[in-house]
Design a protein around this motif. Sequence first.
Motif, mmCIF file in Angstrom:
data_model
loop_
_atom_site.group_PDB
_atom_site.id
_atom_site.type_symbol
_atom_site.label_atom_id
_atom_site.label_comp_id
_atom_site.label_asym_id
_atom_site.label_seq_id
_atom_site.Cartn_x
_atom_site.Cartn_y
_atom_site.Cartn_z
ATOM 1 N N THR A 137 54.498 58.601 38.038
ATOM 2 C CA THR A 137 55.414 58.161 36.985
ATOM 3 C C THR A 137 56.864 58.362 37.399
ATOM 4 N N MET A 138 57.172 59.537 37.947
ATOM 5 C CA MET A 138 58.540 59.802 38.376
ATOM 6 C C MET A 138 58.965 58.881 39.525
ATOM 7 N N MET A 139 58.028 58.604 40.447
ATOM 8 C CA MET A 139 58.347 57.704 41.543
ATOM 9 C C MET A 139 58.608 56.293 41.030
ATOM 10 N N ALA B 122 68.039 62.602 38.643
ATOM 11 C CA ALA B 122 67.206 63.285 37.643
ATOM 12 C C ALA B 122 65.732 63.033 37.908
ATOM 13 N N ALA B 123 65.372 61.775 38.232
ATOM 14 C CA ALA B 123 63.966 61.467 38.522
ATOM 15 C C ALA B 123 63.510 62.195 39.777
ATOM 16 N N ALA B 124 64.366 62.275 40.793
ATOM 17 C CA ALA B 124 63.989 62.963 42.028
ATOM 18 C C ALA B 124 63.835 64.458 41.794
ATOM 19 N N ARG B 125 64.722 65.059 41.006
ATOM 20 C CA ARG B 125 64.584 66.488 40.705
ATOM 21 C C ARG B 125 63.294 66.752 39.932
ATOM 22 N N MET C 80 56.043 68.202 41.624
ATOM 23 C CA MET C 80 55.206 68.356 42.811
ATOM 24 C C MET C 80 54.978 69.827 43.133
ATOM 25 N N GLY C 81 56.031 70.628 42.981
ATOM 26 C CA GLY C 81 55.873 72.048 43.246
ATOM 27 C C GLY C 81 54.956 72.729 42.253
ATOM 28 N N TYR D 252 62.073 56.268 39.603
ATOM 29 C CA TYR D 252 63.072 56.283 40.670
ATOM 30 C C TYR D 252 63.203 54.904 41.309
ATOM 31 N N GLU D 253 62.088 54.299 41.670
ATOM 32 C CA GLU D 253 62.142 52.993 42.336
ATOM 33 C C GLU D 253 62.750 51.929 41.436
ATOM 34 N N LYS D 254 62.464 51.989 40.144
ATOM 35 C CA LYS D 254 63.017 50.994 39.219
ATOM 36 C C LYS D 254 64.537 51.062 39.198
ATOM 37 N N PHE D 255 65.093 52.251 39.062
ATOM 38 C CA PHE D 255 66.553 52.365 38.963
ATOM 39 C C PHE D 255 67.217 52.233 40.333
ATOM 40 N N ALA D 256 66.489 52.549 41.414
ATOM 41 C CA ALA D 256 67.041 52.300 42.740
ATOM 42 C C ALA D 256 67.179 50.803 42.984
ATOM 43 N N ARG D 257 66.222 50.002 42.489
ATOM 44 C CA ARG D 257 66.338 48.549 42.606
ATOM 45 C C ARG D 257 67.464 48.016 41.727
#
Length: 681
Positions: free
Chosen positions: A485-487, A421-424, A430-431, A490-495
């Motif tokens: 913010t989105m990055m 969801a964060a990546a989408r 970004m677009g 993403y990094e928080k939940f990836a960790r």
Amino acid sequence: MAGLSILRVVSNSELDRQEKEQLERELQERQNTPLILGLAAYLRECWDAARIAKKPIENIMLRAMRQRNGEYEADKLQAIRSQGGSEVFMMITEVKCRAAESWLRDILLDTGTPPWDIQSTPIPDLAPMQINEIKNIFETMVMKVLETEGRAMSPGEMSEMREMIGQDYRFRILQEAHNRAAKMKDRISDQFAQGGWPEAFNDFITDLVTFPAAVIKGPVVRRQRTLGWERDETGRTVAKPVERIAPEYERVDPFHIYPEPGVTNIADGYLFEHHPLTRTMLSDLIGIPGYDDQAIRKVLEIGNGLSWINEDVRLSKEQEERKYHTEMRPTEIFDALEFWGKVSGKMLIDWGLTAEDIPDDAREYDANVWVVGNFVIKAVLNYDPLGEKPYSKTSFIKCPGAFWGKGIPEIIEDLQNICNAAARALVNNMGISSGPQVEVNLERIPANEDITQIHPWKIWQVMNDPAGSNAPAVRFTQPQDNAATMMGVYEKFARLADDHSGIPAYLYGDLNVQGAGRTSSGLSMLMGSAGKGIRQVVMHIDSDVIKPIVERQYVYNMRYDPDEAIKGDVDIMPRGAINLAVKEQMNVRRIEFLQATANPIDLEIMGTGGRAAILHEVAKGLQMPADEIVPSREKGAVKSRAKASLEASQPKQIEGQAVQPDGAPKGGMEGNTVMNRAAGK
């Protein structure tokens, strides 16, 4: 003419037809006996219960496959497409699963030694025959003392001699037990190599990290086709195909295992395994003891018949395995169900067996039954003396009291969804924020103006505002950039996925390690801490898979192998992560001891033999050719004797004079030359 009779001539084709009809009647009678009919009805009842109970697990396994393949569930993908935007899927699950597979293979397969060991029991038990042999030796020694010394031994001397004889005999028994255990280990290693154990165990590890449970089967006795070698009339070595019956091992697809509802372990209840068999695989069962050859031939003749398998699950699974359009496959597949479980004696008697076959109708009898369609092609009692099934299973994370545990995809499923969801949102933002949003007043734009394209130095033609307003005809609005913010999300939940799965990112090459991981010693400490989680998984493999399978192969060899030199009382010891960690620490301590004792005083105490023994063990721990680098005591003794013998056979020189081996000085020019050189001439 009177007395003559007409002899009826029957053709070969007619004889074949009659024989076929006779076999057909015998098959129908056999398949319609109360035993087979009652057994088939009982299996159908058991199968329906197991199939329904496994349905939620099948859904979990299908989601795990889609998660590793980077595919959304159908309903979620439809919702994403209805909103528009990106369909990106971050492959966190696949990366974690690959890292876990590599880690486990490094521990269990790539160490150079098998993850198990066989050793003789510390104190071998003496058989009655061996006790009698000790008694005979003792009596012989007592009689020898009486004959040579002419006196009877005192009670103290007899007790001492009895103890000495017993200890010496036990030592010889222990040495023989060690040799037998070593030979048994070599035999099992060879059977594993020829029976497909490396391939089966490698696939088992993939299932372990992916699905709620992984299953491996063996030993299963099957017919093997191999190449044999023999010499022809000319003495040349030629290849010859050879068939043999040997034990094999295989990975069992978790989709093909159906346990009894409510059980925790395989031994607790019945178990079904689904075998998708080709015509070749099914025909290979003809001639193997225990199978009904006529029933197999009938199945091959009429086809698969009624399938008990859920086709929807099979098609979904094959699509995730990238096996597309399997329904167009011209090869016919037969769905065979293999049943392992208990059948009550009362049921067997009710189905037609006699009291001689079933001595106690209150007991439960372990049975192995194969069913293909409406035909029972095998129905035998379990050949294992303890009634065990030839399956072993474990899970990456065990759930107490449950048959099915959890794999990595199920553990981090929520985190994978949040990261997706964060990546989408990141890609969509970004677009959108990559350029301005343009607002155009169509009343002030000429009809021929292109408002679908925008580029640098574009000139806009506008008309006067009919309302007399000073507002611009074209206005630009820059959307807010929320990429940071989105990055961060993403990094928080990836960790968090690192913590939940127990597979940290620095294990598979992530250089962005903070804190203690910036130094080599700190990173080593972090990897040691991370290894505690994987050691628990390896402990599950050790206790649930490796040890039971090696024990079953040991029992098979004890029962059927004709070589008596390998048979003995042994202990099976799995060697997983904990044993490997102990081994690594032990080798470090040996090297430290080697360095600490590298001084003349300690060398004088230990001697060269003790020093060589330590070097030999250190070389073995480093997986080096220890016997070539440091010779063993036996080789060292042989080498020393050979050296002494060689020196004794060499000519000796005494005060510069060449001497023959018998002590006589050499004569002639050579002797004079030596003496002249000694004199400085």
